[in-house]
Design a protein around this motif. Structure first.
Motif, mmCIF file in Angstrom:
data_model
loop_
_atom_site.group_PDB
_atom_site.id
_atom_site.type_symbol
_atom_site.label_atom_id
_atom_site.label_comp_id
_atom_site.label_asym_id
_atom_site.label_seq_id
_atom_site.Cartn_x
_atom_site.Cartn_y
_atom_site.Cartn_z
ATOM 1 N N LYS A 62 0.830 -1.204 0.000
ATOM 2 C CA LYS A 62 0.000 0.000 0.000
ATOM 3 C C LYS A 62 0.867 1.257 0.000
ATOM 4 C CE LYS A 62 -4.429 -0.690 -0.208
ATOM 5 N NZ LYS A 62 -5.275 0.023 -1.175
ATOM 6 N N GLN A 63 1.962 1.239 0.785
ATOM 7 C CA GLN A 63 2.869 2.371 0.777
ATOM 8 C C GLN A 63 3.497 2.554 -0.593
ATOM 9 O OE1 GLN A 63 5.630 1.548 3.914
ATOM 10 N NE2 GLN A 63 4.103 1.812 5.571
ATOM 11 N N GLU B 286 2.171 1.561 -3.411
ATOM 12 C CA GLU B 286 1.114 2.050 -4.291
ATOM 13 C C GLU B 286 0.889 3.545 -4.097
ATOM 14 O OE1 GLU B 286 -2.301 -0.280 -3.495
ATOM 15 O OE2 GLU B 286 -1.583 -2.056 -4.583
ATOM 16 N N GLU B 287 1.005 4.022 -2.850
ATOM 17 C CA GLU B 287 0.831 5.443 -2.584
ATOM 18 C C GLU B 287 1.957 6.248 -3.223
ATOM 19 O OE1 GLU B 287 -1.008 8.859 -1.150
ATOM 20 O OE2 GLU B 287 -1.706 6.792 -1.416
ATOM 21 N N ARG C 38 1.282 6.253 -6.837
ATOM 22 C CA ARG C 38 0.179 7.163 -7.145
ATOM 23 C C ARG C 38 0.646 8.618 -7.159
ATOM 24 N NH1 ARG C 38 -3.183 10.528 -4.903
ATOM 25 N NH2 ARG C 38 -2.143 10.325 -2.888
#
Length: 709
Positions: A492-493, A495-496, A499
């Motif tokens: 998730k990190q 992906e952030e 992003r």
């Protein structure tokens, strides 16, 4: 049984006999009265009265009145004054009373006889009355049914006509006639109307050498039932011997009454043996357990199951014995049925299952993914060490409980995915509990996954991806569900970060003056980052969304070169650096410079091409204008050189003439000539400098020596 009262046989003879007796009696009475004998002679009239009233009760009573009238007539006729004396009337009354009593007795006998006949007609036993010669005098309906003569009477027929063995029947009737005090019993076959013989049991009785009374019982059903029973026993024994399980029947003390072949082979028992008798097939302690089990089964009237071990072979055998009490009609246990079968394969299979479960538990503990397995009743069947490490708590105490939902949802906000998959209507439950969060697993068919943030796990919370799948057996029946958990926080990190990087890229692409494109080699699709519509004046980017469509706008002189450059790039991975002309919507061509490189995956395979497009149309137009201006300048320089020559040559002529002539203007003219020469010299020096500039322009701007304005 001759029916002397109610029978119609010899009725005419009876009438003639009574009339003859009456005539004889009246003759004697007349004779006696004529001799003045009055007291005793009237008793003779009792004879015809009794006979008539006994055989014909109601007509006999009327006949009695006629006899009394005749008698009184005789009395009156004998007297002198034709008067009937009181004694004569009393004797007439006595005759009438005697007739009435006999009539009553006759009617009572008729009633009793009819009652007996109705009784014989309704009994389910055939009754025949024959004479000594075997002629049937009476047969009740059941006897007619046995002989299949319901539509015709057998009375008057000989019983020998129905006997299969006439001699046997004759001997039997003879034995009945010779046995006055006891009944004779035998079994005979009597022929029916259709020709088939019926087995019957006959009980005969004859008293004082009179008619023979026979009772007939149809044994067809009993014989058939006996045959079926015998056949059933044979079939049952055959079936019991054919099954692999041992079956036996014992009394309440354990003595075997019946046993099949498998039971003999398994336990070594035989009929008549006690099941507690040691045969060597089982351990000694087993036989004592068997004896106690039989007693308990009889007393408590409940089925019992025993597990027996055999020590007759190097590899132990295991058996299951089921004892069931067999009650009688009163509910008392009279028998014990037992079924014993070999469960060695089952036990070995269970042991293998246990070993496999232990192996799977070890495998599950070795998995890097946190895993939990539940059964259809939502009880935890298994967990692994990774689950404890992920949730930072001991999870072994969850086995056998339904508290696993607290791992993700301590406040019981929703059930876990695995709990939903063991229920029906999974889709509806997923929408109700995980609407907008769940998705189908891309790797496991029929599985679902959820990615969510759980702030209570760890110090700062964790992103966890849960993947659950239903467990089914070979018949498709749900036997549980498995759910895995993966710490998704690092991804998730990442992906952030990606992003944010993509947002930066989009912002930069919109701010930058150049276009950025992304070409997918497999699908031939081009994604543009920038205002491609404005660059080409298009209403939508659909025409340039593929390489094939984009090439149609490129100048025809540049198409092959650009296409070959992309092909070479795909084959070799070489970067692309090309200049091309592309058509604007207004018909004008723009000049673009393309620079692109290949994007590789982890396996070093090309997956995309990333490139930058710069519009150099204005720069190329400026360069063209400069070329044209420099060409014009060069022409002007050449004209200046020619002009210097044209000026210097006349000045030399003028200077020569000025030297030849003298006068007051000579010095002034020479001064002017010198001044003009200085100007021409300055032009010559400028020409030399212009030559250097021209060489520079030829080298850097591609201006040829033959290029003209």
């Amino acid at each position: 049984m001759r029916r002397l009262v109610t029978g119609n046989d010899d009725q005419n003879r009876w009438i003639c006999f009574i009339l003859a007796i009456t005539i004889i009696v009246f003759s004697i009475v007349w004779y006696a009265l004529s001799r003045d004998i009055h007291v005793v002679i009237s008793h003779l009239l009792y004879i015809p009265v009794i006979l008539a009233c006994y055989r014909f009760p109601i007509p006999g009573l009327i006949f009695t009145l006629v006899i009394i009238g005749g008698y009184l007539g005789f009395e009156a006729n004998i007297s002198d004054n034709y008067q009937i004396t009181l004694d004569a009337l009393l004797r007439g009354v006595m005759i009438f009373i005697i007739g009435g009593v006999v009539t009553y007795l006759s009617l009572y006998l008729r009633f009793r006889e009819k009652s007996y006949l109705r009784l014989l007609s309704n009994v389910d036993t055939g009754v025949l009355v024959t004479n000594k010669d075997g002629i049937i005098l009476y047969a009740n309906p059941y006897a007619h049914g046995v002989l299949d003569r319901r539509d015709s009477s057998v009375v008057g027929m000989s019983l020998e006509n129905f006997a299969q063995d006439k001699k046997e029947l004759a001997d039997y009737l003879l034995s009945c006639l010779s046995s006055d005090t006891r009944a004779s019993v035998t079994e005979l076959n009597l022929k029916r109307k259709d020709g088939f013989f019926v087995p019957v049991m006959i009980v005969g009785y004859c008293e004082k050498q009179e008619d023979v009374i026979l009772t007939i019982t149809d044994l067809s059903e009993e014989k058939w039932m006996a045959h079926e029973l015998a056949t059933g026993k044979v079939v049952l024994k055959t079936l019991l011997d054919a099954i692999s399980e041992g079956v036996f029947l014992s009394d309440t003390f354990g003595k075997i009454i019946s046993i099949n072949k498998s039971c003999r082979e398994i336990a070594g028992w035989e009929e008549g043996m006690d099941i507690s008798q040691k045969t060597g097939f089982f351990e000694d302690r087993v036989y004592e357990e068997l004896k106690k089990a039989v007693s308990r089964c009889v007393l408590e009237k409940i089925p019992l199951t025993l597990y027996l071990d055999s020590d007759t072979s190097p590899s132990n055998r295991y058996y299951e014995l089921i004892l069931t009490p067999v009650p009688d009609d009163g509910g008392a246990t009279t028998r014990v049925a037992g079924v014993i079968h070999d469960i060695t394969d089952q036990e070995n299979y269970l042991n293998k299952i246990k070993e496999r479960e232990e192996y799977l538990r070890l495998v599950l503990d070795g998995l890097p993914l946190a895993t939990i397995v539940i059964d259809p009743s939502h009880k935890v069947m298994s967990v692994n060490q990774a689950l404890s490490m992920l949730f930072e708590q001991d999870v072994l105490n969850l086995i056998g409980t339904s508290d696993h939902g607290n791992l993700l949802y301590p406040a019981k906000e929703r059930p876990m995915l695995a709990d939903l998959l063991v229920n029906e209507d999974v889709d509806i439950l997923l929408e109700e509990n995980y609407g907008g969060l769940f998705s189908s697993s891309p790797t496991v068919p029929g599985a679902y996954e959820v990615i969510d943030f759980y702030p209570h796990i760890g110090d700062e919370g964790k992103w966890i991806r849960s993947t659950a799948a239903r467990l089914v057996d070979e018949n498709g029946v749900t036997i549980g569900a498995i759910e895995t958990f993966e710490d998704f926080s690092t991804q998730k990190q990442a992906e952030e970060i990606i992003r944010i990087s993509e947002e930066r890229f989009k912002i930069a692409s919109h701010i930058a003056t150049d276009l950025i494109f992304e070409y997918e080699q497999v699908t031939d699709r081009i994604s543009w980052f920038g205002d491609i519509d404005k660059w080409l004046g298009l209403e939508s980017p659909g025409r340039v969304s593929t390489l094939t469509g984009w090439v149609t706008l490129i100048h025809q002189d540049d198409v092959d070169r650009i296409r070959n450059s992309f092909i070479q790039h795909v084959l070799s991975g070489d970067p692309i650096s090309e200049e091309l002309r592309i058509k604007h919507r207004n018909g004008q061509y723009q000049t673009w410079v393309i620079k692109a490189v290949a994007l590789y995956n982890a396996q070093f395979q090309q997956i995309k091409t990333i490139g930058v497009v710069s519009d150099i149309s204005e720069m190329r137009a400026n360069e063209e204008a400069k070329k044209k201006a420099l060409v014009a300048i060069e022409k002007y320089i050449e004209q200046f050189a020619i002009l210097g020559d044209h000026i210097r040559n006349p000045l030399q002529v003028i200077a020569g003439y000025n030297d030849l002539q003298s006068g007051e203007y000579k010095e002034k003219i020479a001064l002017q000539i010198s001044h003009v020469n200085r100007i021409v010299d300055q032009l010559d020096r400028g020409w030399i400098e212009s030559e250097s500039i021209r060489d520079f322009l030829r080298r850097h701007y591609g201006i040829s020596e033959n290029e003209k304005f």
